[in-house]
Motif scaffolding. Structure first.
Motif, mmCIF file in Angstrom:
data_model
loop_
_atom_site.group_PDB
_atom_site.id
_atom_site.type_symbol
_atom_site.label_atom_id
_atom_site.label_comp_id
_atom_site.label_asym_id
_atom_site.label_seq_id
_atom_site.Cartn_x
_atom_site.Cartn_y
_atom_site.Cartn_z
ATOM 1 N N GLN A 54 3.665 14.189 -4.739
ATOM 2 C CA GLN A 54 2.331 13.810 -4.239
ATOM 3 C C GLN A 54 1.272 13.845 -5.334
ATOM 4 O O GLN A 54 0.297 13.110 -5.284
ATOM 5 N N SER A 55 1.474 14.666 -6.354
ATOM 6 C CA SER A 55 0.454 14.737 -7.403
ATOM 7 C C SER A 55 0.391 13.440 -8.212
ATOM 8 O O SER A 55 -0.620 13.138 -8.843
ATOM 9 N N ARG A 106 -11.219 19.101 -11.358
ATOM 10 C CA ARG A 106 -10.071 18.365 -10.817
ATOM 11 C C ARG A 106 -8.866 19.298 -10.655
ATOM 12 O O ARG A 106 -8.190 19.280 -9.631
ATOM 13 N N GLN A 132 0.299 13.345 4.186
ATOM 14 C CA GLN A 132 0.359 12.381 3.076
ATOM 15 C C GLN A 132 0.111 10.943 3.543
ATOM 16 O O GLN A 132 -0.376 10.128 2.774
ATOM 17 N N PRO A 180 -3.413 -1.587 -4.168
ATOM 18 C CA PRO A 180 -2.702 -1.991 -2.949
ATOM 19 C C PRO A 180 -2.835 -3.504 -2.695
ATOM 20 O O PRO A 180 -3.930 -4.041 -2.718
ATOM 21 N N LEU A 230 -1.412 2.917 -5.591
ATOM 22 C CA LEU A 230 -2.273 4.018 -6.074
ATOM 23 C C LEU A 230 -1.539 4.927 -7.070
ATOM 24 O O LEU A 230 -0.417 4.642 -7.461
ATOM 25 N N ILE A 263 8.953 11.193 -0.440
ATOM 26 C CA ILE A 263 8.149 12.410 -0.568
ATOM 27 C C ILE A 263 8.951 13.614 -0.069
ATOM 28 O O ILE A 263 9.015 14.655 -0.720
ATOM 29 N N MET A 319 6.113 2.475 4.466
ATOM 30 C CA MET A 319 5.596 3.810 4.784
ATOM 31 C C MET A 319 6.757 4.755 5.089
ATOM 32 O O MET A 319 6.716 5.937 4.728
ATOM 33 N N LEU A 329 -9.423 8.854 -2.013
ATOM 34 C CA LEU A 329 -8.498 7.829 -1.503
ATOM 35 C C LEU A 329 -8.191 8.032 -0.012
ATOM 36 O O LEU A 329 -8.768 8.890 0.643
ATOM 37 N N MET A 384 -6.924 20.004 -7.264
ATOM 38 C CA MET A 384 -5.512 19.620 -7.165
ATOM 39 C C MET A 384 -4.710 20.760 -6.531
ATOM 40 O O MET A 384 -3.791 20.525 -5.750
ATOM 41 N N ARG A 442 -5.490 20.679 -2.853
ATOM 42 C CA ARG A 442 -4.793 19.545 -2.262
ATOM 43 C C ARG A 442 -3.329 19.893 -1.998
ATOM 44 O O ARG A 442 -2.784 19.616 -0.928
ATOM 45 N N ARG A 451 4.305 -3.115 5.648
ATOM 46 C CA ARG A 451 3.689 -1.818 5.361
ATOM 47 C C ARG A 451 4.406 -0.703 6.113
ATOM 48 O O ARG A 451 4.698 0.352 5.549
ATOM 49 N N SER A 487 0.769 -1.248 0.000
ATOM 50 C CA SER A 487 0.000 0.000 0.000
ATOM 51 C C SER A 487 0.804 1.305 0.000
ATOM 52 O O SER A 487 0.417 2.245 -0.680
ATOM 53 N N PRO A 488 1.928 1.417 0.712
ATOM 54 C CA PRO A 488 2.631 2.711 0.673
ATOM 55 C C PRO A 488 3.162 3.062 -0.712
ATOM 56 O O PRO A 488 3.408 4.230 -0.997
ATOM 57 N N ARG A 504 8.304 5.640 1.789
ATOM 58 C CA ARG A 504 7.411 6.577 1.100
ATOM 59 C C ARG A 504 7.606 8.000 1.617
ATOM 60 O O ARG A 504 7.726 8.957 0.867
ATOM 61 N N LYS A 505 7.661 8.102 2.938
ATOM 62 C CA LYS A 505 7.841 9.398 3.580
ATOM 63 C C LYS A 505 9.182 10.005 3.140
ATOM 64 O O LYS A 505 9.257 11.184 2.800
ATOM 65 N N ILE A 519 -1.471 20.082 1.585
ATOM 66 C CA ILE A 519 -0.296 19.246 1.880
ATOM 67 C C ILE A 519 0.856 20.138 2.317
ATOM 68 O O ILE A 519 1.532 19.869 3.314
ATOM 69 N N ALA A 564 -2.545 7.101 2.025
ATOM 70 C CA ALA A 564 -2.237 5.693 1.733
ATOM 71 C C ALA A 564 -3.339 4.821 2.331
ATOM 72 O O ALA A 564 -3.965 5.192 3.313
ATOM 73 N N THR A 565 -3.578 3.688 1.715
ATOM 74 C CA THR A 565 -4.591 2.791 2.265
ATOM 75 C C THR A 565 -3.994 1.978 3.420
ATOM 76 O O THR A 565 -2.784 1.842 3.541
ATOM 77 N N LEU A 586 0.258 10.626 -6.891
ATOM 78 C CA LEU A 586 -0.506 9.660 -6.097
ATOM 79 C C LEU A 586 -2.007 9.836 -6.240
ATOM 80 O O LEU A 586 -2.779 8.976 -5.839
#
Ligand SMILES: [Co+2]
Ligand SMILES: [Co+2]
Lengths: 466, 466
Positions: free
Chosen positions: A286-287, B268, B286, A242, A236, A279, A272, B236, B272, B275, A268, A232-233, A275-276, B279, B290-291, A289
């Motif tokens: 982030q766009s 959109r 962020q 995921p 998407l 980013i 994560m 999401l 955006m 968003r 996960r 998942s991280p 991912r952090k 952020i 994530a899921t 995602l």
């Protein structure tokens, strides 16, 4: 009635390729490999595609060494690579001897499953790779480059699937790199393929337009056997559905994956953190995602859209994007309807831009477009009109055979060319793929080795530079 | 065979509530309202829930004025609000006269659809609200608080749905606030409800565990009529499935929404930018995007999990989380299986923490837990054991009637209490919901008015402060 659905985890190959331009170093993978190995995945996609290039060019890593480490730390999971047929991992057609040797070394170093695809869905460009994979005892999976357009009916895919089966492949993947599949189109396509061939069907689609998980679900209902997902991280956006969500969606149903959700806890958490980090460093935007249905609207891959716009901007004609988007399907039609995937998306896109900004169609043609028309990339899905071909390439002969049949064995020559730098037999293959980039890497490797010795010497002499 | 699926856009209420703690000011909505109004949504969820509190407490906005602006700029789209039954938008049970007046003013100021729910799924807590909505000519939708546990069988939901239909509601929403639904559970549940009642069924589920779009799709296949979605930049994670993706998934099928994907282009793009702003300011984390399937693993809402952990950390007992997670279902059982949603998730969670850290179950009980056992929140899904109740509340009488029947009319008293600040008739309702917060807002409003006059005076005197 119960059928165990397999999961191919793409966290180590396609997810980083889709989200962070394939910039995940081995050091980011290593700490989590033993946990990934215990999940019970059908396979771990972890090599090939753009990783090879990225290792040599940006990460200063030997791709072969990476593969050996992956193999060592994942003894229980099938390792999978992505392979562009006769293009292999490079950007031209290679002679069969290079291809066969590459496949042999890939399997010898740890690959279990080779996913092979061709941009034109020309079976001739896949035959040698399929045979080579099977000869080495690997699973030969052929991926269909999925695309849309008037000729890409279910019938078209059924015919191609039958060719793939006849060519001896072990399984078929539907590769929807541009995220053009919708749930009910997936259902129809998978149903038709399952009826037409005996091979297991795997589904690969991207989350770009936000439909991936629904497509996977409907594909499974239609009989798909294995699906591609990302932890998942790293899921998407331009990546994949995921992994945990698909496992959860199927849990307790007739399609249970057999994987316990609990196994993902630490995995996960680990990703994560990555991912952090990505980013915060700006590597992961982030766009990327957020989902975007633009590709569906224009039926061209998201990456191609941004390329077109940037080409037009350079020419100061950004306002002509709509015209170019109208021109793309016309160029595709003229060129025999190539699927839009590397390299054909660039070739078609650039030609469409030229056609619009010069104000006269095909007044200027790129060499790549000429090669495409001349058949140098293989046979296009539909024949190219004789008159049109003449207009583009004049009296230059058109190739109808397998393009690689025109290539002489080249391994020995390549070996000689890079002999001074090679330290392992696989090095010639790195050189074959990216002569300049690999040579630079070899030089750095040699220098580092020298540097390491220097350090040892320093250490012995008790001199520690700060 | 074709059935047009309706879309409720939650970009103005639940998406900001799920992602940015309901901190979207009216100024962020205003520039895009006319475009949202032209999409062709079934409805625009834009008011109620936590927005009312947030307007007064954090955004210094009059919620009633916000509603009037929304109405003015969206003349063609049904405006929808979320309403916690007899709790309304506050945190206690209100007398019927307050509730009826609130509903009357909401409809008078622009609301078309009132979505009403109760944390205990006690129909008695909904009856007055349903009647009031219908009396004012609004659509009365009742939302079932979806949860899992041994008593929450399909039968349980079917029985509740029949009660809702008998109570006169116009439609039913399955409200899966904790994202516990899976695609095939959704299919089963919607099928059963469609069979049991004649009312339209709407689906509301969060993306938290990554299953929302699949649940919506399977729900639609089972007969759901309307789905809740969020425009992709606010979709999401803890929010909802992306609107455009659901429209695209259904396009050209028997479930087409009738919405053209092209209409979302500028919308959109606008969101955006928001968003990105959220952020960058840190308002949108962020990691929320994530899921996470943790909620599915423990069958408790994600927000409750983090609350439990933070309570345990404060007590220096973070290592007992697993024990608490084992205790939660036992406390739920003792307390008659309340669904875990505000406020019951907090009540059950805190009691489970107490039971674990004191080392003796129910040695310490919160007042809220006592009230729950005493029936002050309404009737629990299962009866509470007599012995157990005695242990918790002693000889205190237990309420079996509608809790609001014990409340005297209170509107006149409330009017007197806030008379000195009111500038519009709706102010008493703001005061009723949040006496302290509303009074502070009224004071600021008066001061600002005075301030504005001051400014005018300055301007006239040509004095411009820098
Ligand atoms: Co891919
Ligand atoms: Co919600």
């Amino acid at each position: 009635m119960t059928k165990k659905i397999g999961i191919t985890e793409v966290a180590l190959r396609d997810a980083p390729q889709s989200l962070i331009a394939t910039r995940m170093p081995m050091s980011d993978m290593l700490p989590i490999l033993d946990k990934l190995d215990k999940v019970g995945y059908y396979s771990l996609e972890c090599w090939g595609g753009a990783t090879f290039d990225s290792c040599l060019r940006f990460l200063n890593e030997d791709p072969w060494e990476r593969l050996r480490i992956l193999r060592k730390h994942c003894p229980n999971t099938k390792l999978q690579m992505l392979f562009r047929g006769q293009n292999m991992l490079g950007y031209r057609h290679y002679a069969d001897d290079v291809l066969e040797y590459f496949v042999q070394r890939s399997v010898a170093n740890g690959i279990d499953i080779i996913r092979i695809f061709d941009a034109l869905n020309d079976i001739k460009n896949l035959q040698t790779a399929i045979k080579a994979a099977k000869k080495e005892g690997a699973t030969a999976q052929v991926a269909i480059s999925y695309t849309t357009g008037p000729v890409f009916t279910t019938d078209y895919y059924v015919k191609y699937a039958k060719q793939i089966e006849e060519a001896g492949a072990d399984s078929i993947c539907i590769k929807d790199m541009a995220a053009l599949l919708t749930p009910y189109k997936t259902y129809e396509l998978v149903s038709a393929l399952k009826k037409a061939v005996q091979l297991p069907i795997q589904l690969h689609t991207h989350y770009t337009s936000g439909l991936a998980s629904m497509c996977l679900l409907k594909g499974i209902e239609a009989g798909a056997d294995v699906i591609d997902t990302a932890i998942s991280p790293l899921a998407l956006g331009t990546s994949h559905a995921p992994t945990e969500s698909m496992v959860a969606a199927l849990q307790g149903t007739e399609y249970d994956t057999g994987i316990d959700l609990k196994v993902f806890g630490e995995i996960r958490e680990y990703f994560m953190k990555l991912r952090k980090k990505y980013i915060e460093s700006g590597l992961l935007d982030q766009s990327m995602l957020a989902t975007n249905t633009k590709a569906l609207l224009y039926q061209v891959p998201g990456g191609m859209l941004s390329n077109l716009l940037s080409q037009l901007k350079q020419a100061g004609k950004a306002e002509q994007l709509e015209d170019v988007l109208q021109e793309v399907p016309r160029v595709r039609k003229d060129a025999g309807y190539p699927p839009l995937v590397t390299p054909t998306s660039q070739i078609v896109g650039t030609q469409a831009v030229f056609n619009v900004i010069t104000g006269e169609r095909y007044k200027m043609c790129t060499n790549e477009f000429k090669d495409l028309v001349a058949g140098k990339y293989g046979t296009t899905p539909m024949p190219i009109d004789e008159e049109f071909a003449k207009k583009i390439i004049g009296d230059q002969p058109r190739i109808t055979c397998r393009p690689a049949d025109l290539l002489k064995p080249e391994l020995d020559t390549l070996r000689k060319e890079c002999a001074e730098w090679t330290e392992q037999e696989e090095d010639v293959l790195s050189y074959a793929m990216f002569p300049k980039v690999a040579t630079d890497f070899f030089k750095k490797r040699a220098a580092a080795k020298y540097g390491v010795d220097e350090k040892h010497a320093d250490a012995q002499a008790q001199i520690h530079p700060v």
